[in-house]
Design a protein around this motif. Structure first.
Motif, PDB file in Angstrom:
ATOM      1  N   ALA A 192       0.854  -1.189   0.000  1.00  0.00           N
ATOM      2  CA  ALA A 192       0.000   0.000   0.000  1.00  0.00           C
ATOM      3  C   ALA A 192       0.892   1.242   0.000  1.00  0.00           C
ATOM      4  O   ALA A 192       1.780   1.387   0.855  1.00  0.00           O
ATOM      5  N   LYS A 193       0.674   2.136  -0.917  1.00  0.00           N
ATOM      6  CA  LYS A 193       1.490   3.332  -1.039  1.00  0.00           C
ATOM      7  C   LYS A 193       1.458   4.156   0.242  1.00  0.00           C
ATOM      8  O   LYS A 193       0.401   4.381   0.838  1.00  0.00           O
ATOM      9  N   GLY A 194       2.640   4.584   0.678  1.00  0.00           N
ATOM     10  CA  GLY A 194       2.739   5.434   1.860  1.00  0.00           C
ATOM     11  C   GLY A 194       2.748   4.702   3.179  1.00  0.00           C
ATOM     12  O   GLY A 194       2.838   5.333   4.236  1.00  0.00           O
ATOM     13  N   ILE A 195       2.659   3.372   3.146  1.00  0.00           N
ATOM     14  CA  ILE A 195       2.636   2.581   4.379  1.00  0.00           C
ATOM     15  C   ILE A 195       3.856   1.668   4.426  1.00  0.00           C
ATOM     16  O   ILE A 195       4.117   0.912   3.478  1.00  0.00           O
ATOM     17  N   PHE A 196       4.566   1.721   5.532  1.00  0.00           N
ATOM     18  CA  PHE A 196       5.731   0.878   5.766  1.00  0.00           C
ATOM     19  C   PHE A 196       5.437  -0.026   6.966  1.00  0.00           C
ATOM     20  O   PHE A 196       4.584   0.280   7.788  1.00  0.00           O
ATOM     21  N   ALA A 197       6.138  -1.129   7.054  1.00  0.00           N
ATOM     22  CA  ALA A 197       5.952  -2.047   8.181  1.00  0.00           C
ATOM     23  C   ALA A 197       7.305  -2.610   8.589  1.00  0.00           C
ATOM     24  O   ALA A 197       8.191  -2.818   7.748  1.00  0.00           O
ATOM     25  N   CYS A 198       7.479  -2.847   9.891  1.00  0.00           N
ATOM     26  CA  CYS A 198       8.782  -3.302  10.373  1.00  0.00           C
ATOM     27  C   CYS A 198       8.632  -4.123  11.650  1.00  0.00           C
ATOM     28  O   CYS A 198       7.603  -4.087  12.324  1.00  0.00           O
ATOM     29  N   GLY A 199       9.681  -4.863  11.966  1.00  0.00           N
ATOM     30  CA  GLY A 199       9.677  -5.711  13.155  1.00  0.00           C
ATOM     31  C   GLY A 199       8.964  -7.023  12.914  1.00  0.00           C
ATOM     32  O   GLY A 199       8.799  -7.466  11.770  1.00  0.00           O
ATOM     33  N   ASP A 200       8.499  -7.639  13.987  1.00  0.00           N
ATOM     34  CA  ASP A 200       7.903  -8.967  13.893  1.00  0.00           C
ATOM     35  C   ASP A 200       6.657  -8.996  13.023  1.00  0.00           C
ATOM     36  O   ASP A 200       6.298 -10.036  12.475  1.00  0.00           O
ATOM     37  N   VAL A 201       5.982  -7.850  12.881  1.00  0.00           N
ATOM     38  CA  VAL A 201       4.768  -7.803  12.057  1.00  0.00           C
ATOM     39  C   VAL A 201       5.101  -7.902  10.566  1.00  0.00           C
ATOM     40  O   VAL A 201       4.210  -8.154   9.748  1.00  0.00           O
ATOM     41  N   ALA A 202       6.390  -7.754  10.229  1.00  0.00           N
ATOM     42  CA  ALA A 202       6.769  -7.676   8.817  1.00  0.00           C
ATOM     43  C   ALA A 202       7.871  -8.654   8.436  1.00  0.00           C
ATOM     44  O   ALA A 202       8.588  -8.443   7.461  1.00  0.00           O
ATOM     45  N   ARG A 203       8.002  -9.737   9.185  1.00  0.00           N
ATOM     46  CA  ARG A 203       8.979 -10.772   8.814  1.00  0.00           C
ATOM     47  C   ARG A 203       8.529 -12.117   9.357  1.00  0.00           C
ATOM     48  O   ARG A 203       7.775 -12.186  10.323  1.00  0.00           O
ATOM     49  N   ALA A 204       9.034 -13.173   8.736  1.00  0.00           N
ATOM     50  CA  ALA A 204       8.589 -14.518   9.089  1.00  0.00           C
ATOM     51  C   ALA A 204       9.174 -15.005  10.410  1.00  0.00           C
ATOM     52  O   ALA A 204       8.701 -15.977  10.985  1.00  0.00           O
ATOM     53  N   ALA A 205      10.207 -14.336  10.887  1.00  0.00           N
ATOM     54  CA  ALA A 205      10.801 -14.692  12.171  1.00  0.00           C
ATOM     55  C   ALA A 205      11.249 -13.411  12.846  1.00  0.00           C
ATOM     56  O   ALA A 205      11.472 -12.401  12.178  1.00  0.00           O
TER      57      ALA A 205
END
Length: 297
Positions: A258-271
């Motif tokens: 989604a344009k303008g939205i970033f995600a990081c940490g456990d919510v954005a990786r498989a481990a």
């Protein structure tokens, strides 16, 4: 007030994402519900210069340092919903006016669902763990149990002998084939096929259905995770289903679909781990800032 960036989640990834933005003097808002994933653990390990410290202290100190920057705003609350606007995003919070920002960083982490074994949840983060690199060393090469939750637990069982004498409790949810059994024997893993009735004792005694008790110094169990931001998909963020559960799809710069939205940490990786979450956050914060400078609104 419209913020340059709103960050959902104020734990390791969220604060790390906020720092480069604060140092660029951007107006940012961190919305944090106070539900760190590792809140059950007394100490955090395998994190540079913080090895063995209480995770809550690391986060509170990091927050204190972040809030020294005058463009940082912190709101202890839960983001209930979000929608896209002509100028960016609007976040709904119970009892608060709508919060608006040009960019959005999702760093609220995931929720863990443990195998349904009595006594397991109560010991989560104390004598039941998920990451050998984070908690294996402290078991001092003692007796380690792996509770199977599916085929992926085979990987766990093959790893743990580097940290101690390992027993793999298959618990009627996984049956190793001939090749897998040979791998387990090669690593010195004991396979226990009797179902687990409960976990008891001061540490992690595995009580089996036939009445036997296997005393362990610690247990490892893989959880199934779910994204803590149920409205992420409504904003156009694609989710992936990994072997351990859901996470938000991102590119190499932590940009979601989604344009303008970033995600990081456990919510954005498989481990996940603290160190990975901090690195992820720094990348997301930097990418969000550069999108403000060079991207189109």
């Amino acid at each position: 007030m419209q913020f340059d960036v709103i960050i959902i989640g104020g734990s390791f990834a969220g604060i790390s994402a906020a720092l480069p933005l604060a140092r660029a003097r951007r107006k940012i808002l961190v919305i944090d519900a106070g539900e760190r994933r590792n809140r059950f653990a007394a100490a955090s390990y395998n994190f540079l210069a913080q090895d063995g410290r209480e995770p809550g202290l690391i986060v509170s100190e990091a927050r204190e340092q972040l809030e020294r920057y005058p463009t940082v705003h912190w709101l202890s609350a839960k983001a209930q919903a979000a929608r896209r606007t002509s100028n960016g995003f609007a976040i709904e919070i119970d009892g608060e006016p709508m919060k608006e920002g040009k960019r959005l960083i999702l760093a609220a982490g995931v929720a863990d669902r443990l195998p349904a074994i009595p006594g397991l949840q109560e010991r989560w983060g104390k004598s039941v763990f998920h990451c050998p690199y984070c908690h294996g060393y402290e078991l001092n090469q003692g007796r380690i149990g792996v509770i199977a939750s599916g085929e992926h637990s085979m990987h766990h069982a093959l790893m743990l002998p580097d940290w101690g004498e390992t027993t793999f409790f298959t618990n009627s949810v996984f049956v190793p084939n001939a090749d897998q059994s040979a791998q387990l024997r090669g690593r010195g893993v004991t396979v226990e096929t009797t179902p687990v009735r409960e976990i008891a004792g001061d540490r992690a005694d595995v009580c089996l259905e036939d009445g036997r008790i296997a005393a362990m110094d610690g247990l490892f169990a893989l959880t199934q995770t779910s994204v803590q931001i149920p409205w992420a998909e409504q904003l156009g963020c694609a989710l992936e289903q990994g072997p351990l559960g859901q996470f938000i799809t991102t590119d190499a710069a932590k940009q979601t679909t989604a344009k303008g939205i970033f995600a990081c940490g456990d919510v954005a990786r498989a481990a996940g781990s603290v160190a990975l979450a901090v690195g992820d956050g720094a990348l997301a914060g930097t990418a969000a800032h550069q999108s403000l400078m060079f991207g189109s609104d």
